[in-house]
Design a protein around this motif. Structure first.
Motif, short mmCIF file in Angstrom:
data_model
loop_
_atom_site.label_atom_id
_atom_site.label_comp_id
_atom_site.label_asym_id
_atom_site.label_seq_id
_atom_site.Cartn_x
_atom_site.Cartn_y
_atom_site.Cartn_z
N UNK A 347 1.08 -1.21 0.18
CA UNK A 347 -0.10 0.00 -0.01
C UNK A 347 0.84 1.31 0.12
N UNK A 348 1.84 1.02 0.81
CA UNK A 348 3.04 2.57 0.84
C UNK A 348 3.46 2.59 -0.67
N UNK A 349 3.85 1.44 -1.27
CA UNK A 349 4.39 1.62 -2.52
C UNK A 349 3.48 2.38 -3.61
N UNK A 350 2.26 1.72 -3.49
CA UNK A 350 1.17 2.10 -4.39
C UNK A 350 0.92 3.70 -3.93
N UNK A 351 1.14 4.25 -2.88
CA UNK A 351 0.91 5.47 -2.32
C UNK A 351 1.95 6.42 -2.96
N UNK A 352 3.23 5.95 -3.28
CA UNK A 352 4.45 6.40 -3.88
C UNK A 352 4.25 6.48 -5.60
N UNK A 353 3.21 5.65 -6.16
CA UNK A 353 3.12 5.28 -7.36
C UNK A 353 3.97 4.38 -8.09
#
Length: 356
Positions: A347-353
């Motif tokens: 989820x954190x990596x998704x948040x970073x795109x």
């Protein structure tokens, strides 16, 4: 050699000395994990504490390469029964020798169930481990009552910046006492992880233009970290995505005007259920904390509860309004331990795109 555990309420437990034969005063806490004692010993969040293992037999597989940091951090180690002949194909030595090597006193052979019941009923308290059979309890108890752990983040954080190379998103990890598996969990997802000492100025971190910032776990009372909180305020003010765990979660809350308080005996172990308030799903989590964010002090325009502890209703995570920031009190990188919440790194990596 005989050893004694003296609690500040006057209770005394007699057992056998393991590890270093020196006197130590520390906060006494208990951990309910049935395995993973080496990861417990090498978790920097235990700095300033002596750990009671509630599982009765510890040390069966000895010391293996599964360390969460460069050394063990507890002030003392307390067990019911310690295996005298560890057996495992990865075994590199015994707990006894490991404790002696790092000058950590311990005690075995005491009734850890009775000790844990005292800590649950009366709350976490200070204690002394000593091999002095002529101890003076009237002289010791005032010393125990006066003891405080102080600021232990400075003791456990790294000294210099280091980088785990990766071809994906660039993550700045603020080391407040980070377990190795936080950086590894990001690195194995392709991230380049730059690990910074706890007192690194926010300007230095932001100047490197990271895609995201990670605030790690760590030991002690979050309110002791006043200078770090001021730097976190600056990180919050940037538009950089932030994910925080444990102490990092508490410090982000303090940086935004919320309050924290000490729990009666804390959460330490690998079997704590937490509920995702958005989906209603319950995850089993690994935890190690004695302080908690007081949600009554949250400004709902700044943050809202995201996770709650199913057992006692305490806060287990926050989502920040209008920001790419979320924080959790539990450990999604748990190793060993439940892997239910490891998706939070995705989820954190998704948040970073970083994940399409």
């Amino acid at each position: 050699m005989k050893a004694f555990l003296i609690l500040e309420d006057g209770n005394v437990f007699e057992g056998s000395s393991i590890g270093a034969e020196r006197e130590v005063i520390s906060e006494i806490v208990f951990n309910t994990s049935m395995t993973g004692y080496l990861e417990v010993l090498t978790d920097p969040s235990y700095a300033g504490q002596a750990v009671v293992m509630t599982y009765p037999l510890i040390g069966n597989y000895g010391i293996t390469p599964d360390m969460e940091s460069k050394r063990p951090w507890p002030d003392g180690y307390i067990v019911r029964e310690l295996s005298r002949m560890p057996s495992n194909f990865r075994c590199e030595g015994s707990i006894q020798d490991f404790l002696k090597k790092y000058d950590i006193p311990g005690i075995a052979g005491i009734d850890t169930r009775a000790l844990t019941k005292i800590l649950r009923e009366k709350g976490t308290m200070n204690g002394m481990i000593t091999t002095d059979e002529n101890y003076n309890i009237e002289e010791i108890i005032p010393r125990l009552q006066a003891y405080t752990t102080g600021n232990v983040v400075d003791k456990v954080t790294c000294d210099t910046v280091r980088v785990l190379e990766g071809k994906g998103k660039k993550v700045a990890l603020l080391d407040l006492g980070a377990k190795n598996n936080i950086a590894q969990s990001l690195n194995k997802r392709g991230c380049q992880v730059t690990i910074y000492p706890a007192h690194t100025p926010a300007e230095e971190i932001l100047a490197a233009k990271p895609d995201g910032i990670m605030l790690s776990n760590g030991p002690g009372d979050p309110k002791e970290c006043t200078a770090i909180i001021e730097e976190i305020k600056k990180l919050y003010a940037s538009d950089t995505p932030i994910f925080a765990i444990c102490l990092g979660h508490q410090l982000m809350a303090l940086a935004n005007g919320a309050d924290t308080h000490k729990m009666k005996y804390g959460h330490r172990g690998g079997n704590h259920p937490v509920k995702d308030l958005k989906t209603g799903r319950v995850y089993i989590s690994s935890q190690n904390h004695g302080y908690v964010v007081d949600t009554d002090t949250l400004d709902e325009k700044i943050a809202k509860p995201a996770f709650v502890n199913v057992n006692d209703g305490t806060n287990e995570g926050l989502e920040y309004v209008g920001k790419n920031i979320f924080t959790v009190q539990f450990h999604p990188e748990a190793c060993p331990g439940p892997q239910d919440s490891a998706y939070l790194f995705d989820r954190f990596i998704e948040m970073m795109g970083g994940i399409k």
